[in-house]
Design a protein around this motif. Sequence first.
Motif, PDB file in Angstrom:
ATOM      1  N   ASP A   1      37.429  36.790  42.841  1.00  0.00           N
ATOM      2  CA  ASP A   1      36.363  37.776  43.031  1.00  0.00           C
ATOM      3  C   ASP A   1      36.296  38.237  44.491  1.00  0.00           C
ATOM      4  N   ALA A   2      36.517  37.299  45.431  1.00  0.00           N
ATOM      5  CA  ALA A   2      36.523  37.674  46.846  1.00  0.00           C
ATOM      6  C   ALA A   2      37.690  38.618  47.152  1.00  0.00           C
ATOM      7  N   TYR A   3      38.840  38.332  46.545  1.00  0.00           N
ATOM      8  CA  TYR A   3      39.994  39.229  46.705  1.00  0.00           C
ATOM      9  C   TYR A   3      39.698  40.606  46.127  1.00  0.00           C
ATOM     10  N   ASP A   4      39.086  40.628  44.952  1.00  0.00           N
ATOM     11  CA  ASP A   4      38.756  41.902  44.319  1.00  0.00           C
ATOM     12  C   ASP A   4      37.759  42.682  45.164  1.00  0.00           C
ATOM     13  N   ALA A   5      36.790  41.986  45.771  1.00  0.00           N
ATOM     14  CA  ALA A   5      35.810  42.654  46.632  1.00  0.00           C
ATOM     15  C   ALA A   5      36.474  43.203  47.890  1.00  0.00           C
TER      16      ALA A   5
END
Length: 511
Positions: free
Chosen positions: A453-457
Motif C-alpha cells: 500500500d505504501a508503494y502504491d501511494a
Amino acid sequence: MTMSPAPPAAHAPRPSGQQAQPDPQAAGPPAVPQRTGRLRTFVRGRWLKTIPGRIRAHVVLCLAALVALLAVLTVALGNARDSVETIGHDAGPQVVATGTLYFALSDMDAQVSNVLLIGREHGLGIGYDESLRLYEKRRAEADAAAVQAAQLAGRDPALRRTVQEVLDGLGKYERLVGQAMQIDAQSNHAPGQTPAQVLNAYRQATDLMKLQLLPKAYNITLDTGATVRQSYETKRSAVLTGRTWVAVTGVIVLLLLIATQLYLVRTFRRVLNPALVLATLATVVLTAVGAGLLTAHAGHIRTAKQDGFDSILQLSRARAISHSAFADESRYLLDPGRADTYEQTYLDKSLSVIYPDLGDKPVNLENYYAGLEQKAGAYRPGSGTAPFLGFFGDEARTAGGGREGDALAKTLAAYRTVQRNDARMRQLASAGNRAAAVDLRMGRTSNAIRDFDAYDAALSSLTAVHQDAFDKAIEDADGGLRGWNAVPPVAVAVIAALILAGVRPRLAEFR
C-alpha cells in the motif's frame, strides 16, 4: 440686262410646338460610354502610369497581403485550439481513463484470489468484506473505463469490437467467479488449503482474465494512446507550420507597407506618413505576437504530452501491472499445481516495471532481487541516466530534481521493499512452510500488505506530479489562446483603416 443671283431663301418659320430635328451630319460620331473607357484604361494598364493609380495599386497589394495574414493566423490558431482540445480536454483524458480498465480488471482478479486464499478466516489480510468491496469497486471502474474506450473508438470497427469483447468477457468472468466463491464458501477450508473443485472453478475465471481480458484491455490503451500521439504530432506540426506562414506573410505585409511609404516620400518629397508608420508598427506587433503565441502554444502542448500524458499513461500501466504481480503472489500460494507458472508470470511483470542490468547472469527471481537492489539502489534522480529499463527506467531517465525526483526516489525504495517481502515469502514456500508463507503474504506476520500500500501511494504521488504538470500546461495553453478569436480581425481592420487614412490626403490632391 444681267440679273444678279437670288439671295438664299430664308428658313420658313417652324410651326409652334414643333421641335427642331437634329442634323445627322452636324452631330458628329457618337460619344463612347465613360464606363467602357475606364475599363479599357484598366485593362491596358494605363492607370499605372499615373500617380493616383500607383498609390491605389500599393493600397490594393497591402490590403490583399493583410487579408492573407488574417487567413493564415485564423487557420494556425484553429489548429492550436484543436491540439489543446485533443490532448487536454477530449481524447487525452479519455485515454488515461482507459488505462484504468487494465488496472480495474487485474485488481478484480486479485481480490478474488485473496478471498479464496484466506478461506474461512475472513479477518486475514484486508478481510473478506473489504476484498469484496474492492472487487465491486473495481468492477464499476472497469465498466466506466470501457464506456470511455467505446467513445474513443468512434468509427474504428476493430477497436469497437475489442471493447465489446471485453464487456462480454467481463460478464462471463463474473459468472465464473460467482461459482468459485459459492463453492469456496461451502467448503469452509483453512487458509492456503483450497479444495480442488474451487481451484478448477477459479482457474477458468483467471485464465479468461489473463489470456483474453487483460491483453485486450492493454491493447485498447495502446491503440487509443497511439491515436492521440498521432493526432498530437499532426496538430503540433500544423501549428509550427502555421507559425512559419504567419511570419512569412507578416514580412510580406511589412515590405509592401515600407514600399508604399518610400513611394509617397519620394513622390511628394515629404516626411514619413504617420498613419502608415502606425500601420507598419501594428503589423510588426501582430506578426511578432502571433508567431510568439504559436511558439509558446507548441511548447505547452509538448510539455502536456511528454511530461504529462506520456508519463501518466506509463505510470498507470506500471501501477496496474504491479497490482497484477502482487496478486500473482496469492495465486502462487493458492494453486500449488500452477506455482511455477505464477512465479514466472510474476517475474515477467516485475521485469516490465524495472529491468535491471543482470549482465551474463540468468534471468530468474533470485538474480532479479540482487540486480534490483544493486541498480535501483544506486540510482539518483536528476542524473539523466538509469542502470535499468522498464516503466520506471523510462521515468528515471527523464526525471529531474525537486518534487518529481523525491517522488520517484520514494517509489523506487518502496518497490524494493515489496520485492524483499516477495523473496521472503517464496523462501518459506520453497522450504515447505506454506502456512508461514500465507501468514507473511496476508500480513499476519509481516507488513507485506502495508508495504505494498505504501508503494502504491508513492506511485500515485509520482503520477500526481505529472498530472499537475499536465494540468498546468493545458491551463497555460488555454490561457494563451483566450481572446484570440477577436484579436486578428480587429487588428487587421485597424491596420487597413490606417493605410486608407494615410493615402487618402495624397489622393485628394489630385481631385
